[in-house]
Design an enzyme around this catalytic site. Structure first.
Site, short mmCIF file in Angstrom:
data_model
loop_
_atom_site.label_atom_id
_atom_site.label_comp_id
_atom_site.label_asym_id
_atom_site.label_seq_id
_atom_site.Cartn_x
_atom_site.Cartn_y
_atom_site.Cartn_z
N ASP A 1 0.87 -1.18 0.00
CA ASP A 1 0.00 0.00 0.00
C ASP A 1 0.91 1.23 0.00
O ASP A 1 2.12 1.11 0.20
CB ASP A 1 -0.88 -0.01 1.26
CG ASP A 1 -1.79 1.21 1.34
OD1 ASP A 1 -2.44 1.54 0.33
OD2 ASP A 1 -1.84 1.86 2.40
N SER A 2 0.29 2.38 -0.18
CA SER A 2 1.07 3.63 -0.12
C SER A 2 1.56 3.90 1.30
O SER A 2 2.46 4.72 1.49
CB SER A 2 0.20 4.80 -0.56
OG SER A 2 -0.84 5.00 0.39
N TYR B 1 -0.72 8.47 -2.22
CA TYR B 1 -0.68 8.26 -3.67
C TYR B 1 -1.89 8.93 -4.35
O TYR B 1 -1.84 9.28 -5.52
CB TYR B 1 -0.76 6.77 -4.00
CG TYR B 1 0.51 5.97 -3.85
CD1 TYR B 1 1.66 6.51 -3.28
CD2 TYR B 1 0.55 4.66 -4.31
CE1 TYR B 1 2.82 5.75 -3.15
CE2 TYR B 1 1.70 3.89 -4.20
CZ TYR B 1 2.83 4.44 -3.62
OH TYR B 1 3.97 3.68 -3.51
N CYS C 1 -4.35 -1.64 -1.84
CA CYS C 1 -4.51 -0.20 -2.08
C CYS C 1 -5.51 -0.02 -3.21
O CYS C 1 -5.29 -0.53 -4.33
CB CYS C 1 -3.15 0.38 -2.47
SG CYS C 1 -3.23 2.13 -2.88
N ASN C 2 -6.58 0.68 -2.93
CA ASN C 2 -7.60 0.91 -3.96
C ASN C 2 -7.07 1.80 -5.08
O ASN C 2 -7.38 1.59 -6.25
CB ASN C 2 -8.82 1.60 -3.32
CG ASN C 2 -9.55 0.68 -2.36
OD1 ASN C 2 -10.51 0.03 -2.73
ND2 ASN C 2 -9.08 0.61 -1.12
N GLU D 1 -2.45 8.80 8.39
CA GLU D 1 -1.01 8.48 8.47
C GLU D 1 -0.36 9.20 9.65
O GLU D 1 0.62 8.73 10.21
CB GLU D 1 -0.29 8.86 7.16
CG GLU D 1 -0.57 7.94 5.98
CD GLU D 1 0.17 6.60 6.05
OE1 GLU D 1 1.25 6.52 6.63
OE2 GLU D 1 -0.38 5.61 5.50
N CYS E 1 -10.94 2.95 0.19
CA CYS E 1 -9.53 3.26 0.46
C CYS E 1 -9.17 2.43 1.69
O CYS E 1 -9.92 2.45 2.68
CB CYS E 1 -9.34 4.75 0.74
SG CYS E 1 -7.71 5.15 1.38
N HIS F 1 -7.18 2.85 3.95
CA HIS F 1 -6.97 3.62 5.19
C HIS F 1 -8.30 3.80 5.95
O HIS F 1 -8.29 3.98 7.17
CB HIS F 1 -6.40 5.00 4.90
CG HIS F 1 -4.94 5.03 4.57
ND1 HIS F 1 -4.43 4.54 3.39
CD2 HIS F 1 -3.88 5.48 5.28
CE1 HIS F 1 -3.11 4.71 3.38
NE2 HIS F 1 -2.76 5.27 4.53
N1 DGL Z 1 -4.77 3.15 1.06
C1 DGL Z 1 -4.81 3.65 -0.25
C2 DGL Z 1 -6.03 3.32 -1.02
O1 DGL Z 1 -6.64 2.33 -0.72
C3 DGL Z 1 -3.98 4.80 -0.63
C4 DGL Z 1 -4.33 6.14 -0.20
C5 DGL Z 1 -3.34 7.18 -0.66
O2 DGL Z 1 -2.14 6.94 -0.61
O3 DGL Z 1 -3.79 8.26 -1.08
O4 DGL Z 1 -6.41 3.99 -1.95
#
Ligand code: DGL
Length: 279
Positions: A10-11, A42, A73-74, A154, A187, A189
């Site tokens: 993931d990011s 990301y 990561c979506n 984060e 997402c 997160h």
């Molecule tokens: N956890 C991530 C997702 O599922 C990334 C979020 C990000 O880095 O902006 O999209």
């Protein structure tokens, strides 16, 4: 039978929300996780940048001999799934959007008002809406991006007023205007603020892709005869910037398990020079 680990990335720390489901349901599997904490988020970056970062991380996982890559990561799943599959034709590469979309299509009907929330890149890609409609084109879907939530998560700003205000800033009008009754946390997160969302919008049904991907992992292990024969092992967690928040989140996840957990800081540019054990 295949005792190699499963690679997740993931990011940042969001993809860790997939891990407890894996640990509980597939206790014999070893995990290698990479969080690109030095370059998160990301979701507001150009697709070409997200692609470059994802390629680097997937190469790192493949060099570490994973038997499967799970894109936890979506944003990456929405923008780079096909590129990653092309780059690593020898192993399964699983995206997180299809399994959750399938659950939505199975469990919702045209009377439901489905909301998708995610990063800018995920929402702009329209991947969730297109995927869900490919399963059932009569479903009613609205979507909105919530770009400030990932940086707050984060930073560990979760159970407090700043987070609640940020959620309300993005969702009050969205949920009210669209009369949303089913919300997809698009997402990885966002499961970390699931409690806030449930408290602010009681009665709303939550679909969590971090949980839904488990079934795809199981199916892929079974289909490819890739399940591990071992019953214990070591999980490895890598980050491009091994932050305190990242480590404490992992410690929290593993509090009640007997697995060995190893953390390392990885500089993707320098990785040929070796790994620095951080904690
Ligand atoms: N956890 C991530 C997702 O599922 C990334 C979020 C990000 O880095 O902006 O999209």
């Amino acid at each position: 039978m295949d005792n190699r680990p499963i690679g997740f990335f993931d990011s940042g720390l969001g993809g860790l929300t997939c891990i407890p489901y894996m640990m509980k349901s597939l206790p014999g599997e070893r995990i290698i996780y990479f969080g690109d904490t030095a370059r998160t988020p990301y979701g507001s970056k150009a697709v070409s940048t997200i692609r470059t970062f994802s390629m680097e991380i997937s190469d790192f996982l493949v060099e570490n001999d994973v038997k499967m890559i799970v894109i936890a990561c979506n944003t990456v799943s929405a923008t780079c799934l096909h590129d990653l599959r092309e780059r690593h034709p020898g192993i399964p590469v699983l995206g997180i959007i299809s399994p959750a979309s399938h659950t939505v299509s199975r469990t919702c009907d045209p009377d439901n008002r489905i909301g998708i929330i995610g990063t800018r890149a995920t929402i702009k890609s329209d991947s969730y809406r297109r995927k869900i409609l490919s399963y059932n084109k009569r479903l009613d879907i609205a979507q909105t991006a919530c770009p400030a939530l990932v940086p707050l998560i984060e930073e560990g700003i979760i159970q407090n007023e700043i987070m609640d205000l940020s959620i309300r800033y993005y969702l009050d009008q969205f949920i009210d205007y669209n009369r949303i009754d089913t919300l997809v946390l698009g997402c990885t997160h966002y499961p970390l603020i699931r409690k806030n969302i449930m408290r602010l919008y009681p009665g709303i049904r939550i679909i969590d892709p971090s949980e839904e991907i488990l079934q795809s992992v199981k199916d892929t292990l079974e289909r490819g005869d890739l399940s591990s024969g071992a019953s214990s092992g070591e999980h490895r967690f890598y980050a491009s910037d091994l932050s305190e928040n990242f480590v404490s989140m992992i410690n929290h996840i593993f509090e009640y398990t007997s697995f060995n957990v190893v953390f390392s800081n990885i500089d993707l540019d320098q990785r040929k020079g070796g790994i620095n054990d951080g904690y």
